[in-house]
Scaffold this active site. Sequence first.
Site, PDB file in Angstrom:
ATOM      1  N   LYS A  37       0.876  -1.175   0.000  1.00  0.00           N
ATOM      2  CA  LYS A  37       0.000   0.000   0.000  1.00  0.00           C
ATOM      3  C   LYS A  37       0.909   1.218   0.000  1.00  0.00           C
ATOM      4  CE  LYS A  37      -1.882   2.980   2.145  1.00  0.00           C
ATOM      5  NZ  LYS A  37      -1.695   4.436   1.875  1.00  0.00           N
ATOM      6  N   GLU A  53       9.336   0.909  10.961  1.00  0.00           N
ATOM      7  CA  GLU A  53      10.423   1.892  10.865  1.00  0.00           C
ATOM      8  C   GLU A  53       9.757   3.249  11.014  1.00  0.00           C
ATOM      9  OE1 GLU A  53      12.465   4.655   9.459  1.00  0.00           O
ATOM     10  OE2 GLU A  53      12.720   3.586   7.551  1.00  0.00           O
ATOM     11  N   CYS A  82      13.224  10.379   8.139  1.00  0.00           N
ATOM     12  CA  CYS A  82      12.973   9.953   9.522  1.00  0.00           C
ATOM     13  C   CYS A  82      14.261  10.063  10.339  1.00  0.00           C
ATOM     14  CB  CYS A  82      12.398   8.545   9.544  1.00  0.00           C
ATOM     15  SG  CYS A  82      13.187   7.467   8.371  1.00  0.00           S
ATOM     16  N   GLU A  92       9.134  15.473  16.282  1.00  0.00           N
ATOM     17  CA  GLU A  92       9.631  15.347  14.915  1.00  0.00           C
ATOM     18  C   GLU A  92       8.902  16.362  14.021  1.00  0.00           C
ATOM     19  OE1 GLU A  92       8.682  11.671  12.792  1.00  0.00           O
ATOM     20  OE2 GLU A  92      10.679  11.752  11.916  1.00  0.00           O
TER      21      GLU A  92
HETATM   22  P1  ADP Z   1       3.172  10.828   7.403  1.00  0.00           P
HETATM   23  O1  ADP Z   1       2.726  11.459   8.684  1.00  0.00           O
HETATM   24  O2  ADP Z   1       4.604  10.982   7.114  1.00  0.00           O
HETATM   25  O3  ADP Z   1       2.268  11.071   6.231  1.00  0.00           O
HETATM   26  P2  ADP Z   1       1.934   8.389   8.058  1.00  0.00           P
HETATM   27  O4  ADP Z   1       2.454   7.543   9.146  1.00  0.00           O
HETATM   28  O5  ADP Z   1       0.671   9.146   8.271  1.00  0.00           O
HETATM   29  O6  ADP Z   1       3.125   9.289   7.671  1.00  0.00           O
HETATM   30  O7  ADP Z   1       1.754   7.545   6.716  1.00  0.00           O
HETATM   31  C1  ADP Z   1       2.617   6.556   6.269  1.00  0.00           C
HETATM   32  C2  ADP Z   1       1.813   5.509   5.546  1.00  0.00           C
HETATM   33  O8  ADP Z   1       0.858   4.967   6.454  1.00  0.00           O
HETATM   34  C3  ADP Z   1       0.995   6.009   4.348  1.00  0.00           C
HETATM   35  O9  ADP Z   1       1.005   5.011   3.340  1.00  0.00           O
HETATM   36  C4  ADP Z   1      -0.394   6.163   4.936  1.00  0.00           C
HETATM   37  O10 ADP Z   1      -1.417   6.030   3.969  1.00  0.00           O
HETATM   38  C5  ADP Z   1      -0.430   4.999   5.897  1.00  0.00           C
HETATM   39  N1  ADP Z   1      -1.416   5.148   6.996  1.00  0.00           N
HETATM   40  C6  ADP Z   1      -1.855   6.272   7.587  1.00  0.00           C
HETATM   41  N2  ADP Z   1      -2.775   6.003   8.548  1.00  0.00           N
HETATM   42  C7  ADP Z   1      -2.901   4.653   8.568  1.00  0.00           C
HETATM   43  C8  ADP Z   1      -3.682   3.739   9.346  1.00  0.00           C
HETATM   44  N3  ADP Z   1      -4.503   4.171  10.294  1.00  0.00           N
HETATM   45  N4  ADP Z   1      -3.547   2.417   9.103  1.00  0.00           N
HETATM   46  C9  ADP Z   1      -2.701   1.962   8.159  1.00  0.00           C
HETATM   47  N5  ADP Z   1      -1.942   2.770   7.394  1.00  0.00           N
HETATM   48  C10 ADP Z   1      -2.035   4.102   7.588  1.00  0.00           C
END
Ligand code: ADP
Length: 498
Positions: free
Chosen positions: A195, A270, A304, A401
């Site tokens: 994904k 990570e 990161c 962060e």
């Molecule tokens: P950032 O804050 O850097 O955008 P995220 O941790 O929100 O990082 O997102 C990293 C990845 O996790 C993306 O592919 C996002 O779509 C996915 N993501 C965000 N929320 C969820 C969730 N609740 N469950 C699974 N995947 C998620």
Amino acid sequence: MEENSTLVETLPSVRGFISRRHKMLIDGKMVDAASGKTFASYNPATGEVLAQVPEGDKEDIDRAVSAARRAFEGSWRKFTPSQRGQLLWKISELIERHADEFAQIESLDNGKPVAVARVADVPLAADLFRYMAGWATKIEGNTIPLSIPGGGYFAYTLREPVGVAGQIIPWNFPLLMAAWKLGPALAVGCTVVLKVAEQTPLSALRLAELIQEAGFPAGVVNVVTGFGETAGAALAAHPAVDKIAFTGSTEVGKLIVQAAAGNLKKVSLELGGKSPNVVFKDADLETAIPGAANAIFFNHGQCCCAGSRLYVEKDVFDQVVQGVAEQGKQIKLGPGMDLSTQMGPLVSTEQLDRVCGYLQSGRQEGAKAVIGGGRVGDRGYFVAPTVLTDVKPDMKVYQEEIFGPVVAAIPFSDPNEVEAAANQTIYGLAAGVWTRDIGKAHSMAEKLRAGTVWINCYNVFDAALPFGGYKQSGWGREMGHEVLENYTETKSVCVRIR
Ligand code: ADP
């Protein structure tokens, strides 16, 4: 005209790809979302819509997981380790063949300078696949001497693929993160549902086409575009997924752990960081100053492992801060597709708001911006390289962060105590040390609670070098042979022979 002379012309193949009606890869076919819905990916340099991609959700994840399961039980099993290695090698060749194209797609979708993507993201992705191709034939067990009185047993271990791996990746290095995830999982014989981040779906969709071209059987690799709360959450919670690998924020990492609990799928994470970068007064400042600037400003601070807390020994504090500020001031901001650009826009309007919010909070709490401190222009998501001083440990800009080009510079006077301050964080992803004293360097490396310690360098990555976090920066390691642990189960076989 003169001003635009360094603009890269978009390759016809890239123009063709981007303007296409995008589909995602499920069960060996490029398909629409089951719902028929799409969402927009934006060009961060302009804020304009770049492309529409399928909005995959739970139903698409279900389809992809079923396909991955079938492939795991069927076609993919029949591939020998050597054949798996050859396919991975083929991907690395295809990435290299299309390197200019990937660099442009990455620049248009993510905002990063095309020149940087061409020398960093793209070759590192190709090299990761090549490195993992070599591992496919080396996933070995052991023979185990048993101490059972009288003997009569022969025991050995097998290392087997964990099964269907769900993988969720972020937007900061879209192609490279896809490589970090796909390479090891495929090398050991897992099948995958990937994904990708909603902000930057395009390079993974192009990679999906090359995966098809390389000759992977249907269902071995599935690439789903969609949002985190829907597609991502469905993947993390899916009962037929055996393992979930996630790269992203610590906040979402905790949600992944909860979602994975349903069927106790294996989890590797990570996550975030607030990495300390420590400059001692005996360092070679001619390399430490640009090194400290690169530690925070590379990829616009959207790493990161960004060196976002810069600890400098008091005697050289002003010199180093001035030097880093000077480096920051000289960075040329612009669209990623301009060859003269050294720093592009942040990835999204949300990210722009988030970083500017931190800058405002820093100002309110009494931090001082030596350079930068806010947005640049009103088109695209540009933020000026920023160096903050007068930062106190209780400030948000010190603790949290930011994920932008913002460094907090902090003086220290006791070299024996700096590691305590450096370790005073919930994170533990990376750290930097700059000194000419070899004893001090290794002693710091020992004391810093971080998965990577760079000495007299920063942001050095290699497919063979494990990367990952202590504390709330994650579980498990990416890259190196250690990542193979994330995707294998050990089976002990015990045979009575007499
Ligand atoms: P950032 O804050 O850097 O955008 P995220 O941790 O929100 O990082 O997102 C990293 C990845 O996790 C993306 O592919 C996002 O779509 C996915 N993501 C965000 N929320 C969820 C969730 N609740 N469950 C699974 N995947 C998620």
